[in-house]
Design a protein around this motif. Structure first.
Motif, mmCIF file in Angstrom:
data_model
loop_
_atom_site.group_PDB
_atom_site.id
_atom_site.type_symbol
_atom_site.label_atom_id
_atom_site.label_comp_id
_atom_site.label_asym_id
_atom_site.label_seq_id
_atom_site.Cartn_x
_atom_site.Cartn_y
_atom_site.Cartn_z
ATOM 1 N N LEU A 196 0.862 -1.188 0.000
ATOM 2 C CA LEU A 196 0.000 0.000 0.000
ATOM 3 C C LEU A 196 0.888 1.224 0.000
ATOM 4 O O LEU A 196 1.741 1.390 0.878
ATOM 5 C CB LEU A 196 -0.910 0.012 1.235
ATOM 6 N N THR A 197 0.697 2.100 -0.989
ATOM 7 C CA THR A 197 1.541 3.282 -1.130
ATOM 8 C C THR A 197 0.725 4.545 -0.890
ATOM 9 O O THR A 197 -0.488 4.568 -1.110
ATOM 10 C CB THR A 197 2.163 3.337 -2.538
ATOM 11 N N ASN A 198 1.432 5.586 -0.429
ATOM 12 C CA ASN A 198 0.818 6.895 -0.187
ATOM 13 C C ASN A 198 -0.464 6.763 0.642
ATOM 14 O O ASN A 198 -1.568 7.064 0.198
ATOM 15 C CB ASN A 198 0.524 7.597 -1.516
ATOM 16 N N LEU A 199 -0.284 6.303 1.868
ATOM 17 C CA LEU A 199 -1.429 6.050 2.742
ATOM 18 C C LEU A 199 -2.243 7.307 2.995
ATOM 19 O O LEU A 199 -1.709 8.416 3.059
ATOM 20 C CB LEU A 199 -0.946 5.494 4.088
ATOM 21 N N SER A 200 -3.538 7.117 3.120
ATOM 22 C CA SER A 200 -4.455 8.191 3.481
ATOM 23 C C SER A 200 -5.361 7.703 4.600
ATOM 24 O O SER A 200 -5.442 6.492 4.875
ATOM 25 C CB SER A 200 -5.294 8.631 2.272
ATOM 26 N N LEU A 201 -6.057 8.647 5.241
ATOM 27 C CA LEU A 201 -6.945 8.265 6.331
ATOM 28 C C LEU A 201 -8.068 7.363 5.841
ATOM 29 O O LEU A 201 -8.568 6.511 6.595
ATOM 30 C CB LEU A 201 -7.530 9.519 6.991
ATOM 31 N N GLU A 202 -8.484 7.506 4.568
ATOM 32 C CA GLU A 202 -9.564 6.688 4.024
ATOM 33 C C GLU A 202 -9.152 5.239 3.808
ATOM 34 O O GLU A 202 -10.010 4.369 3.618
ATOM 35 C CB GLU A 202 -10.044 7.285 2.686
ATOM 36 N N MET A 203 -7.857 4.936 3.856
ATOM 37 C CA MET A 203 -7.388 3.562 3.650
ATOM 38 C C MET A 203 -7.434 2.740 4.928
ATOM 39 O O MET A 203 -7.087 1.557 4.916
ATOM 40 C CB MET A 203 -5.965 3.582 3.075
ATOM 41 N N SER A 204 -7.853 3.341 6.026
ATOM 42 C CA SER A 204 -8.006 2.581 7.274
ATOM 43 C C SER A 204 -9.148 1.584 7.120
ATOM 44 O O SER A 204 -10.145 1.854 6.447
ATOM 45 C CB SER A 204 -8.289 3.524 8.440
ATOM 46 N N GLY A 205 -9.008 0.428 7.756
ATOM 47 C CA GLY A 205 -10.062 -0.579 7.682
ATOM 48 C C GLY A 205 -9.544 -1.958 8.042
ATOM 49 O O GLY A 205 -8.411 -2.126 8.519
ATOM 50 N N VAL A 206 -10.385 -2.970 7.783
ATOM 51 C CA VAL A 206 -10.056 -4.369 8.078
ATOM 52 C C VAL A 206 -9.656 -5.046 6.771
ATOM 53 O O VAL A 206 -10.402 -5.027 5.788
ATOM 54 C CB VAL A 206 -11.256 -5.101 8.713
ATOM 55 N N TYR A 207 -8.474 -5.656 6.777
ATOM 56 C CA TYR A 207 -7.946 -6.351 5.607
ATOM 57 C C TYR A 207 -7.886 -7.849 5.910
ATOM 58 O O TYR A 207 -7.380 -8.261 6.964
ATOM 59 C CB TYR A 207 -6.573 -5.817 5.233
ATOM 60 N N VAL A 208 -8.380 -8.665 4.978
ATOM 61 C CA VAL A 208 -8.479 -10.116 5.161
ATOM 62 C C VAL A 208 -7.618 -10.806 4.107
ATOM 63 O O VAL A 208 -7.639 -10.436 2.923
ATOM 64 C CB VAL A 208 -9.938 -10.589 5.047
ATOM 65 N N CYS A 209 -6.863 -11.817 4.561
ATOM 66 C CA CYS A 209 -6.044 -12.630 3.661
ATOM 67 C C CYS A 209 -6.585 -14.062 3.679
ATOM 68 O O CYS A 209 -6.799 -14.636 4.752
ATOM 69 C CB CYS A 209 -4.584 -12.608 4.090
ATOM 70 N N ARG A 210 -6.777 -14.623 2.479
ATOM 71 C CA ARG A 210 -7.243 -16.005 2.359
ATOM 72 C C ARG A 210 -6.148 -16.858 1.718
ATOM 73 O O ARG A 210 -5.709 -16.589 0.608
ATOM 74 C CB ARG A 210 -8.510 -16.076 1.518
ATOM 75 N N ALA A 211 -5.731 -17.898 2.489
ATOM 76 C CA ALA A 211 -4.760 -18.864 1.964
ATOM 77 C C ALA A 211 -5.538 -20.096 1.500
ATOM 78 O O ALA A 211 -6.323 -20.661 2.271
ATOM 79 C CB ALA A 211 -3.751 -19.242 3.046
ATOM 80 N N GLU A 212 -5.293 -20.543 0.246
ATOM 81 C CA GLU A 212 -6.098 -21.640 -0.299
ATOM 82 C C GLU A 212 -5.270 -22.523 -1.219
ATOM 83 O O GLU A 212 -4.295 -22.091 -1.832
ATOM 84 C CB GLU A 212 -7.305 -21.086 -1.054
ATOM 85 N N ASN A 213 -5.674 -23.797 -1.280
ATOM 86 C CA ASN A 213 -5.184 -24.754 -2.261
ATOM 87 C C ASN A 213 -6.315 -25.738 -2.563
ATOM 88 O O ASN A 213 -7.466 -25.506 -2.159
ATOM 89 C CB ASN A 213 -3.906 -25.455 -1.781
ATOM 90 N N GLN A 214 -6.029 -26.846 -3.255
ATOM 91 C CA GLN A 214 -7.073 -27.789 -3.629
ATOM 92 C C GLN A 214 -7.737 -28.461 -2.437
ATOM 93 O O GLN A 214 -8.855 -28.978 -2.556
ATOM 94 C CB GLN A 214 -6.505 -28.873 -4.559
ATOM 95 N N ALA A 215 -7.063 -28.433 -1.282
ATOM 96 C CA ALA A 215 -7.602 -29.127 -0.118
ATOM 97 C C ALA A 215 -8.499 -28.241 0.735
ATOM 98 O O ALA A 215 -9.299 -28.745 1.520
ATOM 99 C CB ALA A 215 -6.461 -29.680 0.739
ATOM 100 N N GLY A 216 -8.395 -26.924 0.605
ATOM 101 C CA GLY A 216 -9.225 -26.054 1.425
ATOM 102 C C GLY A 216 -8.636 -24.666 1.531
ATOM 103 O O GLY A 216 -7.703 -24.295 0.800
ATOM 104 N N SER A 217 -9.162 -23.894 2.433
ATOM 105 C CA SER A 217 -8.705 -22.511 2.614
ATOM 106 C C SER A 217 -8.875 -22.094 4.072
ATOM 107 O O SER A 217 -9.739 -22.616 4.784
ATOM 108 C CB SER A 217 -9.479 -21.551 1.699
ATOM 109 N N LYS A 218 -8.051 -21.138 4.475
ATOM 110 C CA LYS A 218 -8.116 -20.553 5.814
ATOM 111 C C LYS A 218 -7.859 -19.058 5.692
ATOM 112 O O LYS A 218 -7.144 -18.611 4.798
ATOM 113 C CB LYS A 218 -7.088 -21.183 6.760
ATOM 114 N N ASN A 219 -8.441 -18.283 6.631
ATOM 115 C CA ASN A 219 -8.346 -16.819 6.580
ATOM 116 C C ASN A 219 -7.674 -16.265 7.818
ATOM 117 O O ASN A 219 -7.663 -16.894 8.892
ATOM 118 C CB ASN A 219 -9.731 -16.179 6.450
ATOM 119 N N CYS A 220 -7.143 -15.057 7.664
ATOM 120 C CA CYS A 220 -6.694 -14.238 8.798
ATOM 121 C C CYS A 220 -7.000 -12.784 8.454
ATOM 122 O O CYS A 220 -7.133 -12.424 7.280
ATOM 123 C CB CYS A 220 -5.212 -14.429 9.099
ATOM 124 N N SER A 221 -7.139 -11.949 9.466
ATOM 125 C CA SER A 221 -7.481 -10.543 9.241
ATOM 126 C C SER A 221 -6.621 -9.659 10.117
ATOM 127 O O SER A 221 -6.083 -10.092 11.152
ATOM 128 C CB SER A 221 -8.962 -10.291 9.537
#
Length: 391
Positions: A196-221
């Motif tokens: 993320l470049t040139n951050l602004s106040l509007e870029m605040s929030g919750v970001y979620v990452c999903r790790a996945e393969n053929q067997a399934g997926s898991k998330n973190c935030s």
């Protein structure tokens, strides 16, 4: 293989020899299973012989194939310790279906499985090959922030999972109410990074990452909170100011407590200490002087009084008084040259005369009761002549 079998059959027909044919069939050469689930390896064979077959299953690892299961004389034997309680045949051997199952698969169960069938009357031997791949779903990934979350700065969000087969891919997105999906080059799906470049106040929030393969997926935030530099400085100043005030209060409190304790200890030591080297109070100098000195001072005062006013003269004030050397109050001299009313008459031939009755005191002198109320003390004053000398 088909041409060879046809040639063998044609040769057998020409020779008039009865020849049984054995053939092993594989349902699929690739089998996939998810870790913890059941895997089935489908294999069957065909033969015209009525004899019991000799069946073996082997697992081809990197070093060399190892025998894991065998059937001889109708008895099944599992020889691999790790598979002993998890592997077996799906159907009875008499059905010619020699498919096997593996329960609760593990990652180390992956490999090439080889099945061979031998029948006594059959002259042709056949082998079946199946590759098993056990898939491992990703473990719960870990989300992290790298950088300073202030307006105008750059930050990197990372996501990684410690487990997964095949290796998982990663996808970042921003959660509602401001939904946003990211794509390369800002996002690296293989490494799990998001820049993320040139951050602004509007870029605040919750970001979620999903790790996945053929067997399934898991998330973190993770929560990104972008601050302005001024706000951050104010917060830091407030924190430092509070800490400084608290340190000052503690310092003065310790000083005050120490002062009170020291004062109390000194008072207790002074009350309990016996001062052996204390200096006795000095005796006033006038007490040590001989009586002659006192008498001379009295004579001098009397002489001064006689020179300022002659006997018989009226005193400037009825309340005039003379302070004797002993501190007693002495009233004004009587009119007409009489003796002071408060003094005893001089002795004659060693015998003291009677004290004059206060009622007979000359007019203008203070009575003894007034002198007593004023705090006067009787003093013996020697008789004087008119010239002021002692009699």
């Amino acid at each position: 293989m088909g041409a060879l079998r046809r040639a063998a059959l044609a040769l057998a027909a020409l020779l008039g020899v009865s020849l049984a044919v054995l053939e092993v069939h594989v349902g699929t050469s690739l089998v996939y299973s998810v870790e913890g689930q059941q895997a089935v390896l489908p294999v069957w064979y065909t033969s015209h012989s009525l004899k019991e077959p000799y069946i073996t299953w082997m697992l081809n690892k990197e070093a060399a194939p190892i025998q894991i299961l065998s059937v001889m004389g109708g008895k099944v034997k599992v020889e691999e310790t790790a598979l002993k309680s998890r592997m077996g045949f799906l159907y009875p051997i008499t059905t010619h279906n020699i498919s096997v199952f593996i329960n609760t698969t593990r990652e180390q169960d992956s490999g090439q499985y080889i099945c061979s069938v031998n029948v006594e009357d059959d002259t042709v031997k056949n082998v079946g090959l199946i590759n098993l791949t056990v898939l491992v779903p990703p473990a719960a990934p870990t989300c992290q922030l790298h950088g300073n979350a202030v307006v105008g700065a750059n930050m990197t969000l990372s996501c990684s999972s410690k487990k997964g087969k095949p290796s998982p891919t990663y996808q970042w997105q921003r959660e509602p109410p401001t939904l946003q999906v990211f794509f390369p080059p800002a996002q690296d799906r293989a490494r799990g990074t998001l820049k993320l470049t040139n951050l602004s106040l509007e870029m605040s929030g919750v970001y979620v990452c999903r790790a996945e393969n053929q067997a399934g997926s898991k998330n973190c935030s993770i929560v990104l909170e972008v601050h302005s530099t001024g706000t951050k400085a104010v917060i830091a100043g407030a924190v430092l100011g509070s800490l400084g005030a608290l340190a000052t209060i503690i310092f003065f409190a310790q000083k005050f407590v120490g002062y009170r304790r020291k004062k109390r200890d000194s008072q207790e030591e002074g009350a309990n200490e016996i001062k052996e080297d204390a200096v006795a109070p000095k005796t006033p100098s006038w007490v040590r002087r001989p009586a002659s000195d006192t008498m001379s001072k009295t004579s001098t005062l009397s002489s001064i009084a006689g020179t300022r006013q002659a006997y018989g003269a009226r005193a400037p004030s009825d309340t005039a008084s003379i302070l004797t050397t002993t501190g007693s109050y002495r009233g004004p001299p009587p009119r007409g040259g009489g003796r002071p009313p408060n003094l005893s008459p001089p002795a004659v031939n060693g015998t003291p005369r009677r004290r004059q009755d206060p009622a007979a005191a000359p007019v203008g002198s203070l009575p003894p009761s007034s002198l007593a109320r004023a705090g006067a003390v009787p003093v013996m004053v020697p008789a004087q002549s008119r010239a002021g000398s002692l009699v």
